[in-house]
Scaffold this active site. Structure first.
Site, PDB file in Angstrom:
ATOM      1  CD  GLU A  52      -4.088  -6.285   4.186  1.00  0.00           C
ATOM      2  OE1 GLU A  52      -3.400  -5.266   4.338  1.00  0.00           O
ATOM      3  OE2 GLU A  52      -4.006  -7.011   3.160  1.00  0.00           O
TER       4      GLU A  52
ATOM      5  CD  GLU B 186      -2.992  -1.230   2.147  1.00  0.00           C
ATOM      6  OE1 GLU B 186      -4.188  -1.323   1.857  1.00  0.00           O
ATOM      7  OE2 GLU B 186      -2.568  -1.223   3.319  1.00  0.00           O
TER       8      GLU B 186
END
Length: 271
Positions: free
Chosen positions: A145, A125
């Site tokens: 995640e 990210e």
């Protein structure tokens, strides 16, 4: 180029070094594969804010100590924040994920990222939130995640689809699988792939090339490209005339003309 000395600090830290007009920002917790603690998030935001606020700094380079960029979140450290809904980045600081969320500042100056080894979750990210990414051939990427019962909220769900298309983004987001530098290059997540020992020198070279250009023009160009992505071509085009008028009346534009006439490299001041 020397790798920064590992820190004995168990919470990790973010180190900064100025080289000319470039701010090197180092993720420094190699004993834990640079897993991000709450403190590290705060210090990273402070470093990004320093880059934007210091007129002598023109470009940032984000890299990491040790063999890996980051294994992602240090969940024991960060989970309490997530459960409370608290922010790791204090109000008013530049958000390293550059999401434009309320009370967060957005970065204006360019950021080049050098990734290597394990580059999981927040590492992906951060690099997707930057402008240019240089990856080592030994990179291992995973947006995992879903394997931990949470969702990627640092920009992966936005930017992976933007860069690589819906199917490619879903493949990696929904499986949490691991992929390498060649796949990241194919998906436009990174721009260059080099040997591990060259990843930071290559990123620094790119940053220095950017820093040699007119700072006002660099920032304006970067922001206009982002406006295209976020608001569409018409919104970006509506800024052409006003932005060009402002830039054309700057000291740097006059220096650009002088350097062209005198057949020499321009000496820009950011004015």
């Amino acid at each position: 180029m020397n790798t920064p000395h590992p820190t004995p600090d168990t919470e990790g830290r973010i180190d900064c070094e100025v080289r000319g007009h470039v701010l090197l920002i180092c993720i420094n917790r190699p004993a834990k594969r640079n897993g991000f603690t709450a403190r590290m998030f705060r210090e990273l935001a402070e470093a990004y804010t320093r880059l934007d606020d210091d007129p002598a700094l023109r470009v940032g380079v984000l890299h990491a100590a040790g063999d890996h960029f980051t294994a992602g979140l240090d969940l024991p450290s960060v989970a309490p924040l997530m459960q409370r809904g608290d922010r790791a980045v204090p109000d008013g600081l530049v958000d390293p994920n550059d999401l434009g969320m309320p009370r967060y500042r957005r970065r204006t100056k360019p950021m080049v990222v050098a990734v290597k080894g394990i580059t999981f979750t927040v590492g992906i990210e951060l690099m997707l939130a930057a402008d240019i990414v240089v990856a080592a051939t030994d990179c291992r990427f995973s947006q995992l995640e879903v394997k931990r019962g949470i969702m990627a909220t640092g920009g992966a769900t936005l930017r992976m689809a933007e860069r690589s298309g819906l199917g490619n983004a879903m493949l990696h987001l929904l499986t949490g699988d691991e992929f390498g530098a060649a796949e990241a290059l194919r998906l436009n997540y990174v721009q260059k792939v080099v040997e591990p020992e060259q990843v930071l020198p290559e990123a620094l070279q790119i940053a220095e090339q950017i820093a040699a250009q007119a700072p006002l023009a660099v920032v304006a160009t970067r922001l206009n490209v982002l406006k295209v992505l976020e608001e569409g071509p018409m919104a970006a085009m509506h800024e052409f005339e006003t932005t060009q008028k402002r830039l054309a009346n700057s000291d740097d534009a006059a220096e650009g003309v002088r350097s062209f006439v005198e057949k020499r490299a321009a000496r820009f001041t950011g004015q």
